[in-house]
Design a protein around this motif. Structure first.
Motif, short mmCIF file in Angstrom:
data_model
loop_
_atom_site.label_atom_id
_atom_site.label_comp_id
_atom_site.label_asym_id
_atom_site.label_seq_id
_atom_site.Cartn_x
_atom_site.Cartn_y
_atom_site.Cartn_z
N VAL A 86 24.13 21.69 18.06
CA VAL A 86 24.44 22.69 16.88
C VAL A 86 23.42 22.22 15.64
N THR A 87 22.81 23.27 15.39
CA THR A 87 21.87 23.03 14.03
C THR A 87 21.87 24.46 13.28
N GLY A 88 22.31 24.51 12.02
CA GLY A 88 22.30 25.61 11.02
C GLY A 88 20.69 25.83 10.93
N THR A 110 21.15 29.62 13.96
CA THR A 110 21.42 30.64 13.30
C THR A 110 20.19 31.38 13.50
N ASP A 111 20.28 32.92 13.02
CA ASP A 111 19.21 33.60 13.20
C ASP A 111 18.01 33.20 12.27
N THR A 112 18.19 32.46 11.15
CA THR A 112 17.00 31.91 10.45
C THR A 112 16.44 30.44 10.98
N GLY A 131 24.14 34.18 15.07
CA GLY A 131 24.00 35.13 14.06
C GLY A 131 23.91 34.43 12.77
N HIS A 132 24.43 35.12 11.58
CA HIS A 132 23.70 34.40 10.42
C HIS A 132 24.40 33.11 10.00
N ARG A 133 25.33 32.56 10.68
CA ARG A 133 25.94 31.18 10.44
C ARG A 133 26.56 30.71 11.71
N PHE A 136 31.51 28.91 15.68
CA PHE A 136 32.00 27.94 16.87
C PHE A 136 32.81 28.92 17.94
N GLY A 137 33.39 29.92 17.31
CA GLY A 137 34.12 31.04 18.55
C GLY A 137 33.07 31.51 19.34
N ARG A 138 31.79 31.94 18.56
CA ARG A 138 30.80 32.77 19.62
C ARG A 138 30.14 31.50 20.51
N LEU A 139 30.18 30.37 19.98
CA LEU A 139 29.65 29.06 20.82
C LEU A 139 30.43 29.21 21.93
#
Length: 223
Positions: A86-88, A110-112, A131-133, A136-139
């Motif tokens: 995982v990496t922002g 993230t999107d960025t 998404g934009h952040r 972890f739920g989506r993960l």
């Protein structure tokens, strides 16, 4: 959609640190504990570590036992569990061992961060945006949709903190090593956070196992 069972696995010193401030990884576990972790990896569908842990420790994150890998194959599973990070920011090093050993690799970002991660890794891993952040739920929803039933999370502190702060951890495996680190700025198991239930909340202690000189505590945070 069914989310995976989430197991947090950590080794700590008696005073709660997961490492010292040195450049090399501090050896908290012993041979028996390493073997037990290897068994848990073999029983998992995916193993997750944060990008900071990849940069610091450069782990391969494999099932080392050939017999356990053979058992996975005989049970119609891939030889190795899926490896997840995982990496922002999407800032990853393509030369790290993580990408060049084992089977399927998955990056959540993230999107960025997606563009940088895809440009860096190319065909070394599948990159998925949350998404934009980092959500972890989506993960967990995405891993569940990929057939992952058991997820083993091996750190680091920010990742463990996020799973517990969001109430997403089903189990904690804490190996307590008989040593003291005592360095105020050394990394700890968890970062400060607002955890569900606050300081009065007590976990269920399922069992305590002795592995040589290491005590392994098994907690269920949700019960």
């Amino acid at each position: 959609m069914t989310r995976p069972h989430v197991l947090l696995s950590v080794a700590v010193s008696v005073d709660g640190y997961i490492d010292d401030r040195g450049a090399d990884r501090f050896p908290l576990s012993n041979a028996e504990d390493f073997d037990h972790v290897d068994r848990l990896r073999a029983e998992s569908d995916a193993v997750l570590v944060g990008a900071e842990t990849l940069r610091r420790d450069n782990p391969r994150l494999l099932v080392n036992s050939a017999a356990r890998r053979a058992d996975r194959v005989s049970n119609a599973k891939p030889e190795y569990p899926m490896k997840v990070t995982v990496t922002g920011s999407g800032d990853l090093d393509a030369d790290l061992q993580f990408w060049h050993h084992g089977g399927v690799k998955l990056v959540y970002t993230t999107d960025t961060g997606r563009r940088l991660a895809e440009a860096t890794l190319r065909d070394l891993a599948t990159v998925v945006t949350l998404g934009h952040r980092v959500d972890f739920g989506r993960l967990l929803d995405d891993l569940g949709a990929r057939g992952v039933e058991r997820l083993m999370v091996e750190g680091g502190g920010r990742i463990h903190t996020a799973f517990l702060a969001e109430g997403l951890a089903d189990e904690i495996r804490m190996a307590v090593a008989p040593m003291l680190i005592g360095q105020a700025t050394a990394p700890r198991f968890l970062h400060p956070a607002r955890f569900p239930g606050g300081p009065a909340r007590r976990f269920h202690l399922e069992d305590v196992t002795r592995l040589g000189d290491v005590a392994v505590l098994r907690y269920f945070p949700k019960t």
